[in-house]
Design a protein around this motif. Structure first.
Motif, short mmCIF file in Angstrom:
data_model
loop_
_atom_site.label_atom_id
_atom_site.label_comp_id
_atom_site.label_asym_id
_atom_site.label_seq_id
_atom_site.Cartn_x
_atom_site.Cartn_y
_atom_site.Cartn_z
N THR A 30 0.86 -1.17 0.00
CA THR A 30 0.00 0.00 0.00
C THR A 30 0.90 1.23 0.00
O THR A 30 2.06 1.18 0.39
CB THR A 30 -0.94 0.00 1.21
OG1 THR A 30 -0.21 -0.36 2.40
CG2 THR A 30 -2.08 -0.99 1.02
N ALA A 31 0.34 2.36 -0.46
CA ALA A 31 1.17 3.52 -0.79
C ALA A 31 1.94 4.08 0.40
O ALA A 31 3.13 4.37 0.29
CB ALA A 31 0.29 4.61 -1.41
N VAL A 56 1.98 -0.77 -6.27
CA VAL A 56 1.12 -0.16 -5.24
C VAL A 56 -0.32 -0.62 -5.41
O VAL A 56 -0.89 -0.56 -6.50
CB VAL A 56 1.20 1.38 -5.30
CG1 VAL A 56 0.24 2.01 -4.32
CG2 VAL A 56 2.63 1.84 -5.02
N THR A 58 -4.40 -0.60 -3.52
CA THR A 58 -5.26 0.20 -2.64
C THR A 58 -6.16 -0.67 -1.77
O THR A 58 -6.98 -0.13 -1.02
CB THR A 58 -6.14 1.15 -3.47
OG1 THR A 58 -6.95 0.38 -4.37
CG2 THR A 58 -5.30 2.14 -4.27
N ASP A 59 -6.02 -1.98 -1.88
CA ASP A 59 -6.87 -2.86 -1.07
C ASP A 59 -6.00 -3.87 -0.32
O ASP A 59 -4.79 -3.94 -0.52
CB ASP A 59 -7.88 -3.60 -1.95
CG ASP A 59 -7.22 -4.68 -2.78
OD1 ASP A 59 -6.40 -4.34 -3.65
OD2 ASP A 59 -7.49 -5.88 -2.55
N ALA A 176 -10.36 0.86 2.96
CA ALA A 176 -9.87 1.97 2.15
C ALA A 176 -10.88 3.10 2.01
O ALA A 176 -10.51 4.25 1.72
CB ALA A 176 -9.47 1.46 0.76
N THR A 177 -12.17 2.81 2.21
CA THR A 177 -13.21 3.83 2.02
C THR A 177 -13.45 4.67 3.27
O THR A 177 -14.12 5.71 3.20
CB THR A 177 -14.55 3.20 1.60
OG1 THR A 177 -15.09 2.46 2.71
CG2 THR A 177 -14.37 2.26 0.42
N ASN A 193 -2.28 3.52 7.59
CA ASN A 193 -1.83 3.76 6.21
C ASN A 193 -2.86 4.57 5.42
O ASN A 193 -2.52 5.49 4.68
CB ASN A 193 -1.50 2.45 5.49
CG ASN A 193 -2.67 1.50 5.38
OD1 ASN A 193 -3.31 1.18 6.38
ND2 ASN A 193 -2.96 1.05 4.18
N TYR A 194 -4.15 4.27 5.62
CA TYR A 194 -5.20 5.02 4.92
C TYR A 194 -5.39 6.41 5.54
O TYR A 194 -5.71 7.37 4.84
CB TYR A 194 -6.51 4.25 4.93
CG TYR A 194 -6.46 2.99 4.08
CD1 TYR A 194 -5.96 3.03 2.78
CD2 TYR A 194 -6.90 1.78 4.57
CE1 TYR A 194 -5.90 1.89 1.99
CE2 TYR A 194 -6.85 0.62 3.79
CZ TYR A 194 -6.36 0.69 2.51
OH TYR A 194 -6.31 -0.45 1.73
N GLU A 197 -2.63 8.55 4.06
CA GLU A 197 -2.94 8.88 2.66
C GLU A 197 -3.97 9.98 2.57
O GLU A 197 -3.96 10.79 1.64
CB GLU A 197 -3.46 7.63 1.93
CG GLU A 197 -2.39 6.61 1.59
CD GLU A 197 -2.97 5.42 0.86
OE1 GLU A 197 -3.84 5.62 -0.01
OE2 GLU A 197 -2.57 4.28 1.16
#
Length: 261
Positions: A30-31, A56, A58-59, A176-177, A193-194, A197
């Motif tokens: 993940t980013a 990278v 996103t999930d 992620a949402t 991490n999210y 971001e």
């Protein structure tokens, strides 16, 4: 003529020597912060003959699926409880290679400044995967918002809530949402991490956050067939280096905590 033949002979020897290309490994991440940490170690690995290709995601599902299917060599995004649950539910054979850091999990709100202000019947969102959902509920319990039937069960679900004095309403959403719905709910429990971001600062913005004693250490993961390979072991060693420790401490200022000496 003799010198010319000697030169040709030397050239022939040189061209016949094998050319050793760098060994390439492809790692999902993940980013933030995982891909950033991998980018930091990339030059050091190149000096050791390992070309690091960072993909990278996103999930939290596809990085494991693709390593299990051997489309990727390794991944770096998850903690051990998540990996164990994934292996158990999917029948995969992924293994932890090295522990790197903890991302303290936090609860965030745009509507209240303290959990004491959490309203009756508040709308609360948590991750919908088993381990992070349980992790969120354990944090709510630690903060005194709820009580669980089994106070130490990391796989607790909303059905396992024993006491809910404020009658909060909990919804489970894709991890992620969660930052994207923060304005629409009273409280969101978000993986760091999210959160990073989304521009959130866990040490400043979280109303409650895990401490450094968190058992959710983020790990480098590979398939059992290649976990002992030279390239994967070089990556593991690089991720546990003093240079990476200093990088994490300087860049993330306590928002990400290295777990190795």
């Amino acid at each position: 003529m003799k010198k010319l033949l000697t030169a040709f002979a030397a050239a022939a020897v040189l061209t016949s020597l094998p050319v050793f290309a760098a060994e390439k490994i492809t790692v999902a991440a993940t980013a933030v912060p995982h891909a950033e940490i991998l980018e930091f170690v990339k030059p050091a690995l190149a000096e050791q003959g390992v070309e690091l290709d960072i993909r990278v995601f996103t999930d939290y599902v596809q990085p494991n699926v693709q390593v299990a299917e051997k489309r990727l060599d390794a991944n770096f995004f998850q903690h051990l409880p998540y990996l164990e649950e994934f292996n158990s539910s999917r029948g995969t054979d992924l293994v932890s290679v090295a522990g790197v850091h903890v991302e303290p999990f936090g609860a965030y709100s745009r509507k209240i400044k303290s959990l004491d202000d959490l309203p009756e019947g508040a709308n609360v969102v948590i991750p919908n995967d088993a381990t992070n959902g349980g992790r969120a509920l354990l944090l709510l319990q630690k903060a005194g918002v709820i009580t669980l039937k089994d106070e130490g069960n990391i796989l607790s679900t909303p059905r396992d809530i024993a006491e809910n004095p404020k009658r909060i309403r909990i919804r489970e959403l894709e991890a992620a949402t969660l930052p994207r719905v923060l304005d629409q709910v009273d409280l969101a429990l978000i993986n760091t991490n999210y959160a990073l971001e989304a521009g959130l600062n866990p040490t400043e913005d979280a109303l409650v956050i895990e401490g450094a004693e968190s058992p959710y250490v983020n790990i480098l993961v590979a398939h059992s067939d290649n976990s002992e390979s030279d390239a994967i072991q070089k990556l593991a060693k690089a991720l546990n280096s003093p240079e990476v420790k200093a990088f994490i401490e300087e860049k993330y200022q306590g928002q990400v905590l290295p777990v190795f000496e």
